[in-house]
Write a protein that holds these residues in place. Structure first.
Motif, short mmCIF file in Angstrom:
data_model
loop_
_atom_site.label_atom_id
_atom_site.label_comp_id
_atom_site.label_asym_id
_atom_site.label_seq_id
_atom_site.Cartn_x
_atom_site.Cartn_y
_atom_site.Cartn_z
N LEU A 34 33.83 46.39 41.92
CA LEU A 34 33.93 46.94 40.64
C LEU A 34 32.66 47.48 40.38
O LEU A 34 31.35 47.36 40.24
N PRO A 35 32.46 48.63 39.54
CA PRO A 35 31.26 49.34 39.32
C PRO A 35 31.19 48.45 37.50
O PRO A 35 32.14 48.26 36.66
N GLY A 36 29.88 47.87 38.18
CA GLY A 36 29.49 47.49 36.14
C GLY A 36 28.72 45.93 37.36
O GLY A 36 27.76 46.30 38.09
N GLY A 37 28.42 45.57 36.92
CA GLY A 37 27.56 43.77 36.71
C GLY A 37 26.12 44.12 35.85
O GLY A 37 26.79 43.74 34.67
N SER A 38 25.43 44.27 36.28
CA SER A 38 23.75 44.78 35.33
C SER A 38 24.18 45.94 35.10
O SER A 38 24.75 46.85 35.01
N ALA A 39 23.27 46.16 33.85
CA ALA A 39 23.10 47.10 33.30
C ALA A 39 23.00 48.67 34.33
O ALA A 39 22.96 49.37 34.37
N LEU A 40 21.37 48.53 35.33
CA LEU A 40 21.24 49.37 36.25
C LEU A 40 21.87 49.27 37.25
O LEU A 40 22.28 50.46 37.52
N ARG A 89 24.43 47.28 44.58
CA ARG A 89 24.05 46.16 44.81
C ARG A 89 23.19 45.17 44.86
O ARG A 89 23.39 43.77 43.98
N ILE A 90 22.05 45.87 45.18
CA ILE A 90 20.94 45.21 44.76
C ILE A 90 20.40 44.93 43.88
O ILE A 90 19.48 43.92 43.25
N ALA A 91 20.96 46.17 42.32
CA ALA A 91 20.20 45.94 41.26
C ALA A 91 21.30 44.67 40.50
O ALA A 91 21.23 43.94 39.64
N ASN A 92 22.80 44.10 41.36
CA ASN A 92 22.98 42.92 41.59
C ASN A 92 23.02 41.39 41.78
O ASN A 92 23.65 41.17 42.32
N ASN A 93 21.57 41.77 41.65
CA ASN A 93 21.21 40.66 42.37
C ASN A 93 21.37 40.13 43.65
O ASN A 93 22.12 39.42 44.86
N ASP A 94 21.21 41.18 44.14
CA ASP A 94 20.50 41.43 45.78
C ASP A 94 22.57 40.82 46.22
O ASP A 94 22.42 41.03 47.21
N GLY A 95 23.63 41.56 45.05
CA GLY A 95 24.41 41.67 45.70
C GLY A 95 25.68 40.06 45.28
O GLY A 95 26.79 40.29 45.51
N LYS A 96 25.16 39.61 45.04
CA LYS A 96 25.70 38.36 44.79
C LYS A 96 26.31 38.22 43.49
O LYS A 96 26.86 37.41 43.00
N ASP A 97 25.94 39.36 42.03
CA ASP A 97 26.76 39.39 41.22
C ASP A 97 27.03 40.27 40.74
O ASP A 97 27.81 41.07 40.45
N ASP A 98 28.02 41.32 42.11
CA ASP A 98 28.66 42.34 42.55
C ASP A 98 30.22 41.50 41.73
O ASP A 98 30.09 40.45 41.86
N VAL A 99 30.92 42.32 41.08
CA VAL A 99 31.67 42.48 40.25
C VAL A 99 32.94 42.69 41.69
O VAL A 99 32.98 43.77 41.60
N LEU A 100 33.36 41.31 42.28
CA LEU A 100 34.59 42.21 43.25
C LEU A 100 35.91 42.83 42.94
O LEU A 100 36.49 41.78 41.35
N TRP A 101 36.82 43.46 43.49
CA TRP A 101 37.76 43.79 43.45
C TRP A 101 38.69 43.01 43.32
O TRP A 101 39.11 42.33 44.74
N VAL A 102 39.86 42.35 42.18
CA VAL A 102 40.83 41.49 42.87
C VAL A 102 41.92 41.90 43.19
O VAL A 102 42.80 42.10 41.58
N PRO A 103 42.95 42.75 44.15
CA PRO A 103 43.88 43.84 44.33
C PRO A 103 44.95 42.59 43.91
O PRO A 103 45.58 41.04 43.71
N GLY A 104 46.15 43.48 42.32
CA GLY A 104 46.88 43.40 41.71
C GLY A 104 46.78 41.92 41.01
O GLY A 104 48.01 41.06 40.79
N ALA A 105 45.65 41.59 40.49
CA ALA A 105 45.08 40.39 39.68
C ALA A 105 46.08 40.87 38.20
O ALA A 105 46.02 39.17 37.41
N ASN A 106 46.34 42.14 37.66
CA ASN A 106 47.21 41.74 36.35
C ASN A 106 48.48 41.51 36.51
O ASN A 106 49.03 42.72 35.61
N ARG A 107 49.22 42.24 37.42
CA ARG A 107 50.76 41.75 37.69
C ARG A 107 51.87 40.72 36.74
O ARG A 107 51.03 39.95 36.75
#
Length: 190
Positions: free
Chosen positions: A119-125, A172-190
């Protein structure tokens, strides 16, 4: 060298603007829309640079300069007349595309493979770089659409295609080399 003595000219008050070859077109033409969106991409890169540090600052600065080159390329139709022009038009080159590819590859070497969409996000950068990615993708779509009815430099379209990939990896680099990426969880809010 560009000299701008006066910012407003009133020549566009009727809804037309001049292209790089002097011809006038509607401000809503496909060509103006394409290079206007390249300019919009450049503005989003300026915002991202406010949050960047290290090598990414200089890489983003180079991209901003390239985007001005790209706008200059798109605002100048009639590529077949380039050789006859009083001043040779500025055109994007495969060298610029190759530079992006090398930078993408270098970032990719640092990153772990994705096992989910992010998902778009994580750090401001990272959030700003995702915005850069989506606006550059729109600029690419508009340039491809323009190419269906007018001549467009192939290197310009390739550059835009690589650029959105560059922004994705850079986010992804801006998110601690991908470690802080915000992952999509399909159907998480059903």
């Amino acid at each position: 060298m560009v000299v701008l003595n006066k910012i407003y000219t009133k020549t566009g008050d009727g809804g037309e603007t001049a292209l790089g070859n002097g011809s006038r077109v509607a401000k809503h033409s496909k060509r103006v829309t394409a290079y206007g969106t390249v300019d919009e991409t450049n503005a989003t890169v300026g915002l991202a640079r406010l949050h960047a540090s290290g090598d990414m600052v200089s890489q983003l600065a180079m991209i901003q300069n390239d985007l001005f080159d790209l706008g200059a390329d798109l605002c100048r139709p009639d590529m077949e007349k380039d050789a006859d022009a009083e001043y040779p038009p500025l055109r994007m080159t495969d060298t610029q595309v190759t530079r992006l590819e090398h930078e993408i590859d270098a970032m990719n070497d640092i990153l772990s493979p994705l096992r989910s969409f992010i998902l778009p996000g994580g750090s401001a950068l990272a959030a700003h770089l995702h915005l850069c990615r989506t606006v550059s993708r729109r600029a690419e779509r508009l340039s491809v659409e323009l190419a269906t009815v007018e001549t467009v430099n192939v290197a310009a379209v390739k550059y835009l295609n690589r650029l959105s990939d560059w922004f994705f990896n850079a986010s992804r680099i801006a998110n601690n080399d991908g470690k802080d990426d915000v992952l999509w969880v399909p159907g998480a809010n059903r």
